[in-house]
Write a protein that holds these residues in place. Sequence first.
Motif, PDB file in Angstrom:
ATOM      1  N   GLU A 133      67.063   9.863  -8.094  1.00 19.43           N
ATOM      2  CA  GLU A 133      67.600  10.467  -6.571  1.00 19.43           C
ATOM      3  C   GLU A 133      67.908  11.583  -6.270  1.00 19.43           C
ATOM      4  OE1 GLU A 133      70.460   7.925  -6.393  1.00 19.43           O
ATOM      5  OE2 GLU A 133      69.868   6.740  -6.593  1.00 19.43           O
ATOM      6  N   SER A 179      65.995  11.127  -3.678  1.00 12.73           N
ATOM      7  CA  SER A 179      65.926  11.153  -2.961  1.00 12.73           C
ATOM      8  C   SER A 179      67.342  12.062  -1.505  1.00 12.73           C
ATOM      9  CB  SER A 179      66.893   9.731  -3.002  1.00 12.73           C
ATOM     10  OG  SER A 179      66.060   8.605  -3.026  1.00 12.73           O
ATOM     11  N   SER A 197      67.488   2.383   2.845  1.00 16.87           N
ATOM     12  CA  SER A 197      68.093   2.753   2.063  1.00 16.87           C
ATOM     13  C   SER A 197      67.799   3.305   0.889  1.00 16.87           C
ATOM     14  CB  SER A 197      69.425   2.140   2.637  1.00 16.87           C
ATOM     15  OG  SER A 197      70.182   1.304   1.135  1.00 16.87           O
ATOM     16  N   ARG A 198      67.079   2.927   0.277  1.00 13.02           N
ATOM     17  CA  ARG A 198      66.595   3.353  -1.066  1.00 13.02           C
ATOM     18  C   ARG A 198      65.552   3.771  -1.699  1.00 13.02           C
ATOM     19  NH1 ARG A 198      70.144   3.737  -4.708  1.00 13.02           N
ATOM     20  NH2 ARG A 198      68.882   2.658  -7.322  1.00 13.02           N
ATOM     21  N   ASN A 217      61.026   6.401  -3.787  1.00 12.96           N
ATOM     22  CA  ASN A 217      61.792   4.640  -4.628  1.00 12.96           C
ATOM     23  C   ASN A 217      62.714   4.983  -5.361  1.00 12.96           C
ATOM     24  OD1 ASN A 217      62.366   1.923  -5.098  1.00 12.96           O
ATOM     25  ND2 ASN A 217      60.150   1.528  -6.117  1.00 12.96           N
ATOM     26  N   ALA A 218      63.785   4.369  -5.216  1.00 13.40           N
ATOM     27  CA  ALA A 218      65.243   4.609  -6.398  1.00 13.40           C
ATOM     28  C   ALA A 218      65.465   3.481  -7.159  1.00 13.40           C
ATOM     29  CB  ALA A 218      65.967   4.959  -5.599  1.00 13.40           C
ATOM     30  N   GLU A 219      64.749   2.139  -6.317  1.00 11.29           N
ATOM     31  CA  GLU A 219      64.767   0.966  -6.738  1.00 11.29           C
ATOM     32  C   GLU A 219      64.334   0.889  -8.946  1.00 11.29           C
ATOM     33  OE1 GLU A 219      67.081  -1.154  -5.494  1.00 11.29           O
ATOM     34  OE2 GLU A 219      66.418  -1.108  -3.697  1.00 11.29           O
ATOM     35  N   CYS A 228      57.983  -0.973  -4.944  1.00 16.11           N
ATOM     36  CA  CYS A 228      58.482  -1.452  -4.058  1.00 16.11           C
ATOM     37  C   CYS A 228      57.178  -1.309  -2.520  1.00 16.11           C
ATOM     38  CB  CYS A 228      59.306  -0.678  -3.038  1.00 16.11           C
ATOM     39  SG  CYS A 228      61.329  -1.318  -3.511  1.00 16.11           S
ATOM     40  N   ASN A 233      61.065   3.906  -9.483  1.00 13.46           N
ATOM     41  CA  ASN A 233      61.941   5.243 -10.172  1.00 13.46           C
ATOM     42  C   ASN A 233      60.987   6.024  -9.576  1.00 13.46           C
ATOM     43  OD1 ASN A 233      63.449   3.408 -12.249  1.00 13.46           O
ATOM     44  ND2 ASN A 233      64.503   4.139 -10.383  1.00 13.46           N
TER      45      ASN A 233
END
Length: 492
Positions: free
Chosen positions: A354, A357, A435-436, A456-458, A462, A480
């Motif tokens: 995060e 990001s 967005s993520r 990749n903050a999921e 991804c 992450n």
Amino acid sequence: MTLTQNNKSDSAIHVWMTSESHPGSMEWYQKSFPIQRKLQNSTIPSASPVSERCDLPTVSLDPDTVDQEILGFGTSLEESTIYNLSKMSPQKREEILKKLIDPMDGAGMTLFRLTIGTADFTAQKFYTYYDTPPKGQPDWDNQTGSGFSIQKDHEYHIIDTILQLLRIAKELGVDQEIRFFSSPWSPPGWMKLPTPESESYPDNELLLKGGAMNNDYLEDLAIYYVRYLEEYTLLGIPIFAMTLQNEPYLEIDYPSCLMTPTQQAALARLLKQKIKESTILQNFHVNPLLWGFDHNFYDGWNYVNEISHTPNWNFLDGIAFHPYGGDASDMGKIADTFPDKNVYLTERAVWGAEGASEMITWLRNQSCSYNSWVTMLDSSTGTHQWVGTPGPTMMIQDADHPDEYRILPEFYLLGQFARFVRPGYRRISSDEGPSRLPNAAFLSPDAKTIVLIAVNAENMECSLRFICENMEFITQIPANTVATYQWNRVSC
């Protein structure tokens, strides 16, 4: 240089990845956690001609559309960090400083924030370089022994540490990329006016905590800053830029000072004049950039707009920001409105994917830099005099065994930017993407190398497709995780 020292025929796409681990957890002060990836290097298949596939999120890059030039990424050498370094053996101190700037085996940082006098993160009693009010004309050469002096910066090992960093940089061959910018937390108290807030703070006889800048002493403050610049220059530490006042809207129970936009504008004019008149600075070709504001996004527009309507606007070279309040788009709006002024992100601590990001967001809003605030506290969160409890720093020293320290993921996450996006790189156009899964792309000064940073903050892996110059590549970014891609342009 590029990190992999790729030649023109190297068509591989190199990727480095760092994964978060317990981001921002205060438990880092007491123990370590596993970090799955730490600037882990690999390659992925070379790009191939663009296909018709449309089932993956796609980001398109345009290397021919360029934006801001990057000054650098780095951290601070504030006194708290230097105090902890001073407790270590010479070997360990050397080891840490090398890790900060080594572009091959460290984080590759190039931009360092210094403080002019004391900040809130210090183990020492608050000080400036001229705390005794002068009797008559100020003693700028310290002939009386109570005038201007940077002796405390020697005593507290600040200067020794900076010179050691510069020596290591020269040994690594990156000395030409290292830049320092400086920020003051407070002018000498005799240049200020007391306020109800400053009078409420204990142990404030020197009037360093709070108070407001006194117009009558703006010229003296300009001379004060020039004397600092001269003394550091003579020691072999050229200051590339400085902000005029850290957080000028803030009065608080540590060094701080209210400074109006009009005062900053007048100070910029006086300081430019004094720099030009300084034989020392001109002989050494030191002409530091002056950055205004240096406070939160949401206050930026009113402050900067007021300065822009003064006759002294052109004496400012850029605008500095902190992201503790407001939205990065406020910074972007100022960059768009005043295209002759670069914008800089001069202070923040971020954690995990995060946080990376957020860095992407600041870069996409035209920031030319990013600097972390506070490099290393110890396991007792020492030593500082901030009014709160700081989150984990990128390095944490064992309070009982000073030569032992742990490196947090944030060190490697910052390296994902600093190692690869070197000074002089320019951000290039790239779609925002999902967005993520934010991204930012950059082009080397010789226009031959592209660097793409994607986050990749999921909580799951991804897949992404990137398209550049009629070629595409498919990549998978673990959960992450921050990924940095580097490749040579097809057209070069």
